[in-house]
Design a protein around this motif. Sequence first.
Motif, mmCIF file in Angstrom:
data_model
loop_
_atom_site.group_PDB
_atom_site.id
_atom_site.type_symbol
_atom_site.label_atom_id
_atom_site.label_comp_id
_atom_site.label_asym_id
_atom_site.label_seq_id
_atom_site.Cartn_x
_atom_site.Cartn_y
_atom_site.Cartn_z
ATOM 1 N N ASN A 1 0.852 -1.195 0.000
ATOM 2 C CA ASN A 1 0.000 0.000 0.000
ATOM 3 C C ASN A 1 0.883 1.239 0.000
ATOM 4 O O ASN A 1 1.698 1.421 0.898
ATOM 5 N N LEU A 2 0.740 2.070 -1.036
ATOM 6 C CA LEU A 2 1.478 3.325 -1.135
ATOM 7 C C LEU A 2 0.507 4.497 -1.124
ATOM 8 O O LEU A 2 -0.596 4.403 -1.656
ATOM 9 N N LEU A 3 0.940 5.616 -0.523
ATOM 10 C CA LEU A 3 0.116 6.826 -0.436
ATOM 11 C C LEU A 3 0.747 7.885 -1.332
ATOM 12 O O LEU A 3 1.649 8.604 -0.906
ATOM 13 N N ILE A 4 0.281 7.969 -2.570
ATOM 14 C CA ILE A 4 0.908 8.895 -3.516
ATOM 15 C C ILE A 4 -0.098 9.787 -4.231
ATOM 16 O O ILE A 4 0.270 10.529 -5.136
ATOM 17 N N SER A 5 -1.357 9.738 -3.823
ATOM 18 C CA SER A 5 -2.388 10.590 -4.414
ATOM 19 C C SER A 5 -3.281 11.111 -3.294
ATOM 20 O O SER A 5 -3.550 10.391 -2.321
ATOM 21 N N PRO A 6 -3.772 12.340 -3.393
ATOM 22 C CA PRO A 6 -4.586 12.910 -2.312
ATOM 23 C C PRO A 6 -6.047 12.482 -2.321
ATOM 24 O O PRO A 6 -6.766 12.783 -1.371
ATOM 25 N N MET A 7 -6.510 11.766 -3.343
ATOM 26 C CA MET A 7 -7.936 11.493 -3.485
ATOM 27 C C MET A 7 -8.545 10.808 -2.266
ATOM 28 O O MET A 7 -9.553 11.244 -1.718
ATOM 29 N N ILE A 8 -7.928 9.712 -1.821
ATOM 30 C CA ILE A 8 -8.476 8.969 -0.689
ATOM 31 C C ILE A 8 -8.372 9.804 0.588
ATOM 32 O O ILE A 8 -9.279 9.784 1.431
ATOM 33 N N TYR A 9 -7.270 10.553 0.737
ATOM 34 C CA TYR A 9 -7.148 11.449 1.886
ATOM 35 C C TYR A 9 -8.334 12.400 1.960
ATOM 36 O O TYR A 9 -8.952 12.574 3.012
ATOM 37 N N ILE A 10 -8.635 13.033 0.843
ATOM 38 C CA ILE A 10 -9.722 14.021 0.819
ATOM 39 C C ILE A 10 -11.056 13.369 1.153
ATOM 40 O O ILE A 10 -11.833 13.867 1.973
ATOM 41 N N PHE B 1 -11.662 10.472 2.795
ATOM 42 C CA PHE B 1 -11.725 9.997 4.178
ATOM 43 C C PHE B 1 -11.813 11.165 5.163
ATOM 44 O O PHE B 1 -12.478 11.067 6.194
ATOM 45 N N ALA B 2 -11.118 12.261 4.854
ATOM 46 C CA ALA B 2 -11.181 13.431 5.733
ATOM 47 C C ALA B 2 -12.595 13.989 5.773
ATOM 48 O O ALA B 2 -13.109 14.355 6.842
ATOM 49 N N ARG B 3 -13.240 14.062 4.625
ATOM 50 C CA ARG B 3 -14.607 14.573 4.575
ATOM 51 C C ARG B 3 -15.591 13.637 5.256
ATOM 52 O O ARG B 3 -16.647 14.060 5.717
ATOM 53 N N ALA B 4 -15.220 12.351 5.331
ATOM 54 C CA ALA B 4 -16.069 11.387 6.026
ATOM 55 C C ALA B 4 -15.798 11.368 7.525
ATOM 56 O O ALA B 4 -16.470 10.637 8.268
ATOM 57 N N GLY B 5 -14.813 12.159 7.989
ATOM 58 C CA GLY B 5 -14.489 12.215 9.408
ATOM 59 C C GLY B 5 -13.675 11.056 9.920
ATOM 60 O O GLY B 5 -13.612 10.811 11.133
ATOM 61 N N MET B 6 -13.006 10.334 9.016
ATOM 62 C CA MET B 6 -12.241 9.157 9.431
ATOM 63 C C MET B 6 -10.820 9.486 9.886
ATOM 64 O O MET B 6 -10.248 8.757 10.698
ATOM 65 N N LEU B 7 -10.229 10.555 9.348
ATOM 66 C CA LEU B 7 -8.824 10.850 9.600
ATOM 67 C C LEU B 7 -8.635 11.829 10.750
ATOM 68 O O LEU B 7 -9.410 12.767 10.925
ATOM 69 N N SER B 8 -7.572 11.601 11.520
ATOM 70 C CA SER B 8 -7.244 12.494 12.632
ATOM 71 C C SER B 8 -6.696 13.808 12.086
ATOM 72 O O SER B 8 -5.692 13.810 11.374
ATOM 73 N N PRO B 9 -7.302 14.945 12.425
ATOM 74 C CA PRO B 9 -6.814 16.232 11.905
ATOM 75 C C PRO B 9 -5.451 16.626 12.470
ATOM 76 O O PRO B 9 -4.754 17.454 11.874
ATOM 77 N N TYR C 1 -8.045 8.171 12.493
ATOM 78 C CA TYR C 1 -6.822 7.381 12.338
ATOM 79 C C TYR C 1 -5.866 8.065 11.362
ATOM 80 O O TYR C 1 -6.188 9.096 10.774
ATOM 81 N N VAL C 2 -4.670 7.495 11.224
ATOM 82 C CA VAL C 2 -3.637 8.035 10.352
ATOM 83 C C VAL C 2 -3.264 6.957 9.345
ATOM 84 O O VAL C 2 -2.943 5.826 9.726
ATOM 85 N N ARG C 3 -3.309 7.284 8.071
ATOM 86 C CA ARG C 3 -3.004 6.309 7.027
ATOM 87 C C ARG C 3 -1.515 5.972 7.016
ATOM 88 O O ARG C 3 -0.679 6.777 7.415
ATOM 89 N N GLY C 4 -1.197 4.774 6.562
ATOM 90 C CA GLY C 4 0.192 4.344 6.537
ATOM 91 C C GLY C 4 0.532 3.551 5.292
ATOM 92 O O GLY C 4 -0.350 2.981 4.644
#
Length: 236
Positions: free
Chosen positions: A120-129, A131-139, A153-156
């Motif tokens: 799993n690599l994090l190289i695009s902002p799409m999923i970040y955006i 998940f953030a709008r869904a309230g899943m990610l820690s600000p 949570y924090v993606r890895g």
Amino acid sequence: REALAMDPQQRLFLQSVYKAVEEAGYRPSDLARLRTGLFVGVGSFDYHDLLREAGVPIEAYTTTGMLHSVLANRVSYLLNFSGPSFALDTACSSSLVAVRSAIEALWTGSCEVAVAGGVNLLISPMIYISFARAGMLSPDGRCKTFDKDANGYVRGEGVGALILKPLSRAIRDGDHIHAVIRGSAVNHGGRVNTLTTPNPNAQSELIVRALEEGGIDPATVGYVEAHGTGTTLGDP
């Protein structure tokens, strides 16, 4: 052109598998003489998003460079593995389900040796955006699992591969054995409040099934690694 079109997840997983084979004391040609299966957990298409945003034209190699089915089968092709070879996407549990699938393939005899892992690599902002709008990610970028202040949570990133064999065969072959998988289980939570809401009852049943399969007394378990959602919805 081919190198540009290939998702780096394919390259990194191939390298990880090769290192796992070497670490196990084998050459790829050794495993090619056996029915060796390949099971990989992978879910994201971040690299495809980047190429599209950069206006990179679609080439003949675009599909083979992006499809997750090819991620698995590129490894089997290059290393000449002849057993089952496929990718699995079950979100956060993908690599664990890949391991379970490998175990079942060893049980049924569809492969003699199995390679299982995930990437799993994090190289695009799409999923970040999303998940953030869904309230899943820690600000604040901190995952505070089981804490009253848990706010996401924090993606890895990660990549890894294991070589699996039945224990009796590993002992017979004189392999150095890092661990023994005593039991495992996979299920689904069924219909609950929302699509992403966990089902504590189903999760409890899953743990019981894994312990029963391994013949393990729960009182003897000394270490537990939890899926740390870090949210008021997921932590319970």
